[in-house]
Scaffold this motif. Structure first.
Motif, short mmCIF file in Angstrom:
data_model
loop_
_atom_site.label_atom_id
_atom_site.label_comp_id
_atom_site.label_asym_id
_atom_site.label_seq_id
_atom_site.Cartn_x
_atom_site.Cartn_y
_atom_site.Cartn_z
N SER A 105 -35.11 59.73 -68.63
CA SER A 105 -35.28 58.43 -67.61
C SER A 105 -35.54 59.32 -66.59
CB SER A 105 -34.69 57.65 -67.83
OG SER A 105 -32.45 58.49 -67.44
N GLY A 106 -34.85 60.86 -66.13
CA GLY A 106 -34.80 61.49 -64.86
C GLY A 106 -33.46 61.76 -65.02
N THR A 107 -32.50 60.99 -65.93
CA THR A 107 -31.09 60.57 -65.24
C THR A 107 -30.17 60.29 -66.52
OG1 THR A 107 -31.58 59.38 -63.30
CG2 THR A 107 -29.19 59.82 -63.56
N SER A 108 -28.57 61.53 -66.30
CA SER A 108 -28.49 60.94 -67.96
C SER A 108 -27.15 59.54 -67.78
CB SER A 108 -27.24 62.23 -68.30
OG SER A 108 -25.97 62.81 -66.69
N ASP A 109 -26.96 59.58 -68.83
CA ASP A 109 -26.17 57.80 -68.77
C ASP A 109 -24.48 58.93 -68.24
OD1 ASP A 109 -28.22 56.73 -70.20
OD2 ASP A 109 -26.70 56.53 -71.92
N THR A 110 -24.51 60.10 -68.11
CA THR A 110 -22.50 60.05 -67.54
C THR A 110 -23.14 60.28 -66.15
OG1 THR A 110 -23.82 62.52 -68.20
CG2 THR A 110 -22.04 60.89 -69.75
N TYR A 111 -24.96 60.52 -65.36
CA TYR A 111 -24.61 60.94 -64.73
C TYR A 111 -24.42 59.41 -63.52
CZ TYR A 111 -26.59 61.85 -59.39
OH TYR A 111 -25.88 62.06 -58.16
N ARG A 112 -24.76 58.55 -64.20
CA ARG A 112 -24.89 57.17 -64.18
C ARG A 112 -23.71 56.17 -63.57
NH1 ARG A 112 -30.28 54.87 -64.53
NH2 ARG A 112 -31.92 56.71 -65.25
N LEU A 113 -22.74 56.61 -64.98
CA LEU A 113 -21.54 56.19 -64.74
C LEU A 113 -20.50 56.77 -63.72
CD1 LEU A 113 -19.66 54.41 -66.62
CD2 LEU A 113 -19.35 56.36 -67.81
N GLY A 114 -20.58 58.20 -63.42
CA GLY A 114 -19.80 58.52 -62.75
C GLY A 114 -20.31 58.00 -61.00
N ALA A 115 -21.81 58.23 -60.99
CA ALA A 115 -22.21 58.22 -59.75
C ALA A 115 -21.68 56.87 -59.31
CB ALA A 115 -23.74 58.01 -59.49
N SER A 116 -21.78 55.98 -59.92
CA SER A 116 -21.06 53.88 -60.43
C SER A 116 -19.83 54.20 -59.81
CB SER A 116 -21.58 53.62 -61.50
OG SER A 116 -22.72 53.23 -61.54
N ILE A 117 -19.11 54.84 -60.18
CA ILE A 117 -17.86 54.85 -59.66
C ILE A 117 -17.25 55.35 -58.84
CG2 ILE A 117 -15.58 55.33 -60.67
CD1 ILE A 117 -16.98 56.43 -63.69
N GLU A 118 -17.94 56.71 -58.93
CA GLU A 118 -18.25 57.39 -57.36
C GLU A 118 -18.23 56.19 -56.07
OE1 GLU A 118 -16.69 60.94 -54.66
OE2 GLU A 118 -16.29 60.32 -57.23
N ASN A 119 -19.63 55.40 -55.05
CA ASN A 119 -19.53 55.37 -54.95
C ASN A 119 -19.75 53.88 -54.17
OD1 ASN A 119 -21.69 57.82 -54.32
ND2 ASN A 119 -22.94 57.17 -56.04
N CYS A 120 -18.78 52.60 -55.41
CA CYS A 120 -18.82 51.88 -55.38
C CYS A 120 -17.43 51.26 -54.24
CB CYS A 120 -18.39 50.77 -56.37
SG CYS A 120 -17.07 51.32 -57.37
N ASP A 121 -17.12 49.89 -53.77
CA ASP A 121 -16.01 49.63 -53.33
C ASP A 121 -14.76 49.22 -53.70
OD1 ASP A 121 -17.04 49.70 -50.00
OD2 ASP A 121 -17.87 48.57 -51.05
N LEU A 122 -15.06 48.88 -55.17
CA LEU A 122 -14.15 48.44 -56.30
C LEU A 122 -14.34 48.76 -57.90
CD1 LEU A 122 -11.56 46.99 -56.46
CD2 LEU A 122 -12.85 44.25 -56.28
N VAL A 123 -13.65 49.18 -58.46
CA VAL A 123 -13.85 48.94 -59.40
C VAL A 123 -13.21 47.44 -60.75
CG1 VAL A 123 -13.70 50.58 -61.54
CG2 VAL A 123 -13.99 51.55 -59.99
N ALA A 124 -13.73 47.15 -61.59
CA ALA A 124 -13.79 46.07 -61.90
C ALA A 124 -14.08 45.91 -63.50
CB ALA A 124 -14.63 45.00 -61.68
N ILE A 125 -12.61 45.92 -64.10
CA ILE A 125 -13.43 46.29 -65.76
C ILE A 125 -13.02 45.15 -66.72
CG2 ILE A 125 -12.25 47.81 -67.41
CD1 ILE A 125 -12.07 49.83 -65.41
N ARG A 126 -13.63 45.05 -67.79
CA ARG A 126 -13.62 43.86 -68.58
C ARG A 126 -11.98 44.31 -69.36
NH1 ARG A 126 -17.10 41.83 -73.29
NH2 ARG A 126 -16.19 39.91 -73.74
#
Length: 491
Positions: A216-237
């Protein structure tokens, strides 16, 4: 600012939701899940709860996935269909992980990444306030920022899994601690309390591609880390009453707002079968004939697919258990899957009348709610866990992929489930271990703790007042931090 001389005519409401109720203040929230029904359904549950509060919700996915949503999907939600771009190696009409073998999911992620342009076109004219996005869509914040839309990374992964994965910077860059797979088999140093929550060696080896680059060109761990790093808020189930220590870990390592959204118990988003009534009628008639609390329900979700060897051991284990069983067996993942699973020779004949092997969609929530079901042999996917708790069904755990190993450790710690004994290196298990495990949890005195604990925790999962409180807190935050900033409402 509040004009104190006009206190009798103007009020600043401490709770923005109260102000919304008085002044019809609405948010427009976009929800954009990953292309897996294990992600789509929890996103849809959250969308429904938000829409019921009077806010506009745009639920964005691919055309076929939206068309496959059950008829019970809320009419309060606006569904936005985006055609999935074509990419090499992705079969035609494959728009969800359930449509393809595991090794093809990386191409589905590549197609998902190509949704950036159509999603951007939608957002440009949406006048949205917030967008909630999944871990795969790490590129959403950059798009949303162009249109002044604020972002929530909404994790359907549990707080223990997210806490175990660690700081965003470790996932984005090279993790200085986890340099080899066996490092994932022990709790990390940023977890300050004693815990068994970690992967077993065979579990991390089955998903080692998630922590390394793939096609896919991007690891899942990178996707997860960047999603956390760049958001305004983290919401978790999840709920803070069940796992307060893990929420504290997340606040410590993320250093940004982290909000629980509750366990989001299922409300019937269960299928995709046009003949649901006929299907359930037949299943119910069979369950009605079984002894109360003795049936073992077996299902491993929409993504997990056992190997042929594992299917053999599961089948023979169910046979040796001498308990009635209802097994939802996915023999293949999509039309392109050439490795079709088969049952051991003579198995169906030997268990005829005592067991059913069902190879198409089945209404899991209804099955778990039937009085004859006394145990659930499951992959530990959290939606299945929540549905089991809803129906007070004790768990027998057999993990395969993704976050399932971490979920299983949590369930073991809390005595909510018992794991089938396996070889730690290769994950091998025997028919005897399956038989002993299901009998222990369903009928034996030694397993009484699992049957009792699952009832004790039910209130933390399905209490409507608690669930509404979490949604209330989320919306209060979204209202007070919307793109236009803090507002003063006339009274």
């Amino acid at each position: 600012m509040l004009n104190h001389k006009r206190r009798s005519k103007t009020k600043v409401f401490s709770d923005p939701l109260l102000a919304m109720d008085r002044n019809n203040e609405k948010l427009h929230i976009v929800i954009f899940p990953w292309l897996a029904f294990g992600h789509i359904i929890p996103n849809l549950e959250l969308a429904k709860l938000i829409a019921e509060k009077g806010h506009k919700v745009s639920f964005v996915s691919t055309t076929r996935n939206i068309e496959r949503l059950p008829n019970s999907s809320s009419s309060l939600i606006t569904y936005v269909k985006l055609p999935l771009p074509k990419v090499d190696n992705l079969p035609k009409n494959a728009e969800a992980t359930t449509d393809v073998p595991y090794d093809v999911v990386q191409y589905l992620k590549k197609a998902y990444d190509a949704l950036q342009h159509p999603l951007s076109s939608f957002l440009e004219t949406s006048n949205a306030d917030w967008i909630l996005y999944d871990f795969t869509a790490y590129w959403v914040p950059a798009i949303a920022a162009r249109f002044g839309i604020k972002t929530v990374f909404y994790s359907i992964f549990t707080p223990p899994f997210m806490g175990f994965m660690g700081p965003a910077s470790y996932m984005i860059h090279n993790d200085p601690i986890r340099t080899k797979p066996e490092n994932f088999t022990v709790p990390p140093p940023w977890v300050p309390f004693s815990s068994t929550v970690a992967f077993r060696y065979f579990e991390i080896m089955r998903i080692v591609d998630a922590v390394s680059d793939n096609d896919s060109g991007t690891s899942d761990t990178y996707r997860l880390g960047a999603s956390i790093e760049n958001c305004d808020l983290v919401a978790i189930r999840g709920c803070t009453e069940l796992e307060p220590e893990w929420f504290q870990v997340l606040k410590d390592i993320y250093r940004k707002p982290v909000l629980a959204v509750g366990q989001l118990p299922s409300t019937g988003f269960n299928g995709g079968d046009e003949n649901e009534n006929d299907t359930w009628r037949w299943i119910k008639e069979w369950l009605d004939k079984q002894t109360h609390g003795r049936v073992v329900y077996v299902a491993f979700g929409s993504e997990a697919k056992p190997s042929q060897e594992e299917v053999n051991e599961i089948a023979l284990g169910l046979e040796k258990s001498e308990l009635p069983f209802f097994w939802v067996l996915r023999a293949r993942r999509g039309a392109s899957d050439t490795e079709v699973l088969e049952l051991p020779e003579g198995f169906e004949e030997r268990t005829k009348g005592r067991g059913v092997v069902w190879t198409s969609w089945a209404p899991q929530l209804k099955i778990l709610g039937h009085g004859s079901v006394g145990g659930f042999l499951t992959h530990s996917g959290w939606t299945s866990v929540v549905e089991a708790v809803q129906n007070e069904t004790p768990l027998v755990l057999l993990t395969f992929l993704a976050d399932q190993g971490i979920n299983a450790r949590v369930l073991e710690e809390k005595k909510m489930g018992y794991s089938v004994p396996r070889d730690n290196l290769n994950g091998f298990f025997t028919a005897d271990s399956v038989a002993r495990s299901v009998r222990l949890v369903v009928v034996e005195d030694e397993g009484r703790v699992y049957r009792e604990t699952i009832k004790e925790v039910k209130d933390l999962f399905v209490d409507d007042q608690r669930q509404q409180k979490y949604i209330h807190e989320l919306l209060r935050h979204l209202l007070s931090h919307r793109k236009n900033g803090e507002r003063v409402f006339p009274g």
